[in-house]
Write a protein that holds these residues in place. Structure first.
Motif, short mmCIF file in Angstrom:
data_model
loop_
_atom_site.label_atom_id
_atom_site.label_comp_id
_atom_site.label_asym_id
_atom_site.label_seq_id
_atom_site.Cartn_x
_atom_site.Cartn_y
_atom_site.Cartn_z
N THR A 168 0.83 -1.21 0.00
CA THR A 168 0.00 0.00 0.00
C THR A 168 0.86 1.25 0.00
OG1 THR A 168 -1.74 -1.19 1.19
CG2 THR A 168 -1.82 1.22 1.23
N GLY A 199 1.31 3.55 -3.40
CA GLY A 199 0.79 4.91 -3.28
C GLY A 199 1.83 5.94 -3.67
N LYS A 227 -7.56 -0.75 -4.85
CA LYS A 227 -8.02 0.00 -3.67
C LYS A 227 -7.18 1.26 -3.47
CE LYS A 227 -9.74 -4.11 -1.24
NZ LYS A 227 -9.57 -5.01 -0.06
N VAL A 228 -5.86 1.13 -3.60
CA VAL A 228 -4.97 2.29 -3.41
C VAL A 228 -5.23 3.32 -4.50
CG1 VAL A 228 -2.56 3.04 -3.38
CG2 VAL A 228 -3.22 0.92 -2.22
N HIS A 277 -8.00 3.84 -6.17
CA HIS A 277 -9.28 4.50 -5.92
C HIS A 277 -9.15 5.52 -4.79
CE1 HIS A 277 -13.47 4.87 -4.47
NE2 HIS A 277 -13.78 4.71 -5.75
N ARG A 278 -8.42 5.16 -3.73
CA ARG A 278 -8.26 6.08 -2.60
C ARG A 278 -7.47 7.32 -3.00
NH1 ARG A 278 -6.70 2.66 0.80
NH2 ARG A 278 -4.45 2.98 0.81
N ARG A 279 -6.40 7.15 -3.79
CA ARG A 279 -5.61 8.29 -4.24
C ARG A 279 -6.43 9.20 -5.16
NH1 ARG A 279 -1.24 9.37 -1.11
NH2 ARG A 279 -0.05 7.46 -0.68
N MET A 303 -9.63 9.59 -5.02
CA MET A 303 -10.58 10.30 -4.16
C MET A 303 -9.91 11.48 -3.46
SD MET A 303 -13.66 9.18 -4.32
CE MET A 303 -14.17 10.06 -2.86
N GLU A 304 -8.67 11.28 -2.99
CA GLU A 304 -7.96 12.36 -2.32
C GLU A 304 -7.70 13.52 -3.27
OE1 GLU A 304 -4.46 10.53 -0.82
OE2 GLU A 304 -5.50 9.39 0.75
N LYS A 320 -17.78 14.74 -4.18
CA LYS A 320 -17.34 13.49 -3.58
C LYS A 320 -18.26 12.34 -3.97
CE LYS A 320 -16.18 11.44 0.90
NZ LYS A 320 -16.10 11.68 2.35
N LEU A 363 -17.31 8.91 -6.52
CA LEU A 363 -17.40 7.53 -6.07
C LEU A 363 -17.87 6.59 -7.18
CD1 LEU A 363 -18.96 7.95 -2.51
CD2 LEU A 363 -16.67 7.13 -3.05
N SER A 389 -14.59 4.15 -11.16
CA SER A 389 -13.76 3.07 -10.61
C SER A 389 -12.51 2.92 -11.45
CB SER A 389 -14.55 1.76 -10.60
OG SER A 389 -15.70 1.87 -9.80
#
Length: 705
Positions: free
Chosen positions: A12, A16, A73-74, A76-78, A80-81, A93, A97, A100
């Motif tokens: 992770t 990232g 997952k990483v 998608h999270r990056r 979003m940030e 936001k 979402l 993907s």
């Protein structure tokens, strides 16, 4: 066995950091591009990632499925940030979402553990591999439900079940997962597949090993490839692709008294279409300089340089200068054009060899299939319309389109031997494939169009003894619409000439080894490289060449003995393609008078009773001792016959310029046959009737041993 928490944390953190360093711009573009797509790819280079951390590379090789899940997952999270930093409102936001992103791996190290040209076996289960092959079947796109909510009827616990990929994406839940130990086996479904967020696009394709990479006698194997999300519809039947994915096994749910059949599938993470052969383009730049130097050496006598290349074409066949010239021009091909109405005019040439048994037709087909990439060699016996074009195959209740020979050779060469053995209604199916370069499919509810941008090189025996007095369509038992689609139809008649038989016997029994060891002949690899290079040339036809082709077409239309099946508007298009093909063969960017004259010469040999040169015996044509003098004779005959004195005078002045001496090619490039090459070159100079030449041969003073 799975990864421990320390390994997950390491992956992770490293991935990232890698994303922010190498793909920050890609993620910004992904967020800003609002085109409505819910699944977006981010291509990750495996070599760069492994260099950043070897431990991540080790985990990726050992646990590819788990690592790929962490990558998504990483990512998608990056994303979003970055989205929140750009616009921190709640509305943004929620909108982000729905996007993907997926990490698509490419650029694996070239090693046997990671890259394959053959279909993987059971020992590769669980590995992440790069597999190269040809797509032979594509299924329709489906909607796959991968997640479903259930409620326990006993304790009313709500839980989510993921579809089991190993059991064809079925939902298998044995007991209630509530921690207090309910253990009930009775559930009710809550979502029922109505939630779009729990569904994804799904498609299966079948990947087959590339025939040219197999050893002799091997049967190509195939494997099913599963495509999901943005990978769906990324390729079609006939494409050469490289698939990156994990080898999995799957089986149908167990039932009493039934066999459990386990099959290997490749769950794709990324797919690359290799039709343009970009890798070969880099290699071509290295050999292009050698070809430029070769033509500089022959710049004062380019015809001799061309003949040197023709000597290397199918060297196991003696002589047949005219046939080798025609095959080389067909393999070089013309330039595809688009007219003012937007209709594509094909650039690929088609040729049909009609000849008696034992005249070397199959030898040319086999050699041509070795030279050209994406080549398919098939025989008319047993080939159906589905085997040549496309077939609708039913597998497991679903219909799939399976590509035939013409679709698999898209962008290459399709060699069809025993062409007259194809059934009549099957021949009709290739009419569109030959002229429009596509196949319209309307089978089993699937309506689509597949590309067949291929050159067709066919061979057939005449129907009985070839009769020169009868039309070509009668001799070969082929309909006129099909014959008109061939740019060239060459007749190879075995006249049982004693002197020619002596030369052939001497070549086969005594000097074949010397021919194969001749250092002046090009190797197979060099021939492959040369035809790859000249395929990228785009020669333009000059006005003088256009006038020659137009005048010859008009003369053929007015000829009394013209063949109605051949003298159509397609003949003019064929002349243009052949002139462009000869310019490519001569490594030129402009179609000159020389190219137009050679195109007309080859077309005259293809016509039954030519308007200018009469009947020509293609089988006995041998390499000339003086190529320049032979061309000058041909040019004079043709331009005088076309009534173009100004062009003739200009071309004679060009040929009269001083030129350096270039060595003669001879019949085989060896001294033993040079005299015979001079003798039989007259057969292609065409200024002497064939019967007179036969008398000259029989009363020749040459002693042929």
């Amino acid at each position: 066995m799975s990864m421990n928490p320390e390994q997950e944390a390491l992956i992770t953190r490293v991935f990232g950091s890698y994303l922010m360093e190498y793909h920050h711009g890609d993620m910004i573009q992904l967020i800003a591009d609002a085109n409505g797509e819910s699944h977006r790819p981010v291509v990750v280079n495996a070599m760069t990632l492994f260099e950043a951390s070897m431990e991540v590379g080790d985990c990726f090789v050992a646990y590819p499925s788990d690592v790929l899940s962490i990558f998504d997952k990483v990512l998608h999270r990056r994303a979003m940030e970055l989205s929140q930093n750009a616009d921190g409102t709640d509305r943004t936001k929620e909108r982000r979402l729905n996007v993907s992103p997926h990490a698509r791996i490419t650029g694996l190290p070239v090693c046997p553990e990671l890259t394959r040209d053959t279909i993987p076996r059971s020992r590769d289960i669980g590995r992440f591999l790069s597999v190269t092959g040809t797509v032979i079947r594509t299924s329709v796109t489906k909607v796959l439900e991968y997640e479903r909510e259930f409620i326990c009827t006993k304790c009313h616990h709500v839980f989510t079940v993921q579809a089991d990929f190993d059991q064809f994406c079925t939902f298998a839940q044995l007991a209630c997962p509530k921690p207090d130990g309910c253990n009930s086996i009775r559930f009710n479904c809550l979502s029922g597949g109505s939630d779009p967020a729990a569904c994804r696009d799904y498609q299966e394709i079948k990947l087959q090993e590339q025939v040219q990479r197999l050893s002799v006698g091997s049967i190509p194997r195939s494997v099913v490839v599963v495509l999901e999300d943005d990978l769906v519809d990324s390729c079609k039947s006939g494409d050469d692709v490289t698939v990156y994915g994990v080898i999995r096994q799957r089986w149908k749910p167990f039932s009493d008294g039934a066999h459990c059949d386990v099959e290997l599938v490749l769950k794709a993470n990324n797919i690359e279409v290799n039709n343009q052969q970009a890798a070969a383009t880099v290699a071509m730049k290295n050999v292009q300089k050698d070809f430029e130097d070769f033509w500089n050496n022959y710049k004062h006598d380019p015809i001799a340089g061309r003949n040197q290349i023709l000597l290397s074409l199918c060297p196991q066949v003696f002589g047949m200068y005219l046939i080798k010239l025609a095959v080389a021009m067909v393999l070089a091909g013309g330039v595809q054009r688009i007219d003012s109405s937007g209709t594509k005019i094909r650039g690929e040439c088609h040729m049909l060899l009609v000849g008696d048994p034992g005249t070397g037709k199959s030898q040319f087909l086999k050699y041509a299939a070795k030279i050209m990439p994406r080549s398919v060699l098939t025989a008319g016996i047993g080939s159906t319309s589905a085997g040549l074009t496309v077939a609708a195959v039913r597998d497991g209740g679903d219909w799939h389109l399976e590509a035939g020979a013409l679709v698999l050779s898209d962008g290459g060469l399709c060699c069809i031997d025993e062409f007259n053995s194809i059934k009549e209604h099957d021949r009709i199916s290739i009419h569109e494939a030959m002229e429009q370069q596509s196949i319209s499919v309307a089978k089993a509810g699937m309506v689509c169009k597949l590309n067949t941008r291929t050159t067709i090189l066919a061979a057939t025996n005449p129907k009985g003894q070839y009769d020169p007095e009868e039309p070509l369509s009668v001799n070969v038992a082929l309909a006129s619409p099909l014959l008109s689609r061939f740019d060239l139809v060459l007749i190879l008649m075995d006249t049982k000439n004693p002197e020619w038989d002596r030369i052939i016997s001497s070549f086969i029994l005594e000097d074949r080894g010397q021919c194969s060891e001749n250092s002046s002949l090009w190797t197979m690899e060099k021939m492959k490289a040369y035809f790859r290079v000249i395929k990228h040339l785009q020669p333009q036809v000059c006005d003088e060449a256009n006038s020659i082709l137009t005048r010859y077409y008009q003369l053929q239309r007015q000829s009394d003995g013209c063949n109605a099946a051949r003298t159509t508007i397609r003949m003019l298009e064929s002349l243009s393609r052949l002139a462009e093909a000869h310019a490519r063969l001569m490594f030129r960017e402009t179609v000159t008078v020389e190219d137009a004259v050679m195109a007309v010469c080859v077309m005259e040999c293809s016509m039954q009773g030519g308007a200018l040169l009469g009947n020509v015996h293609a089988l006995l044509s041998s390499f000339p001792a003086d190529p320049g003098q032979q061309y000058q004779t041909q040019c004079r005959i043709l331009l005088e016959g076309l009534n173009l004195p100004m062009l003739l005078e200009k071309e004679i002045r060009r040929l009269a310029r001083p030129r350096t001496h270039t060595p003669s090619c001879g019949a085989l490039g060896s001294g033993r046959f040079e005299d015979h090459g001079k003798l039989f070159s007259d057969l292609f100079e065409l200024s002497i009737p064939y019967s007179t030449l036969c008398d000259t041969i029989f009363h020749s003073r040459f002693a042929i041993v």
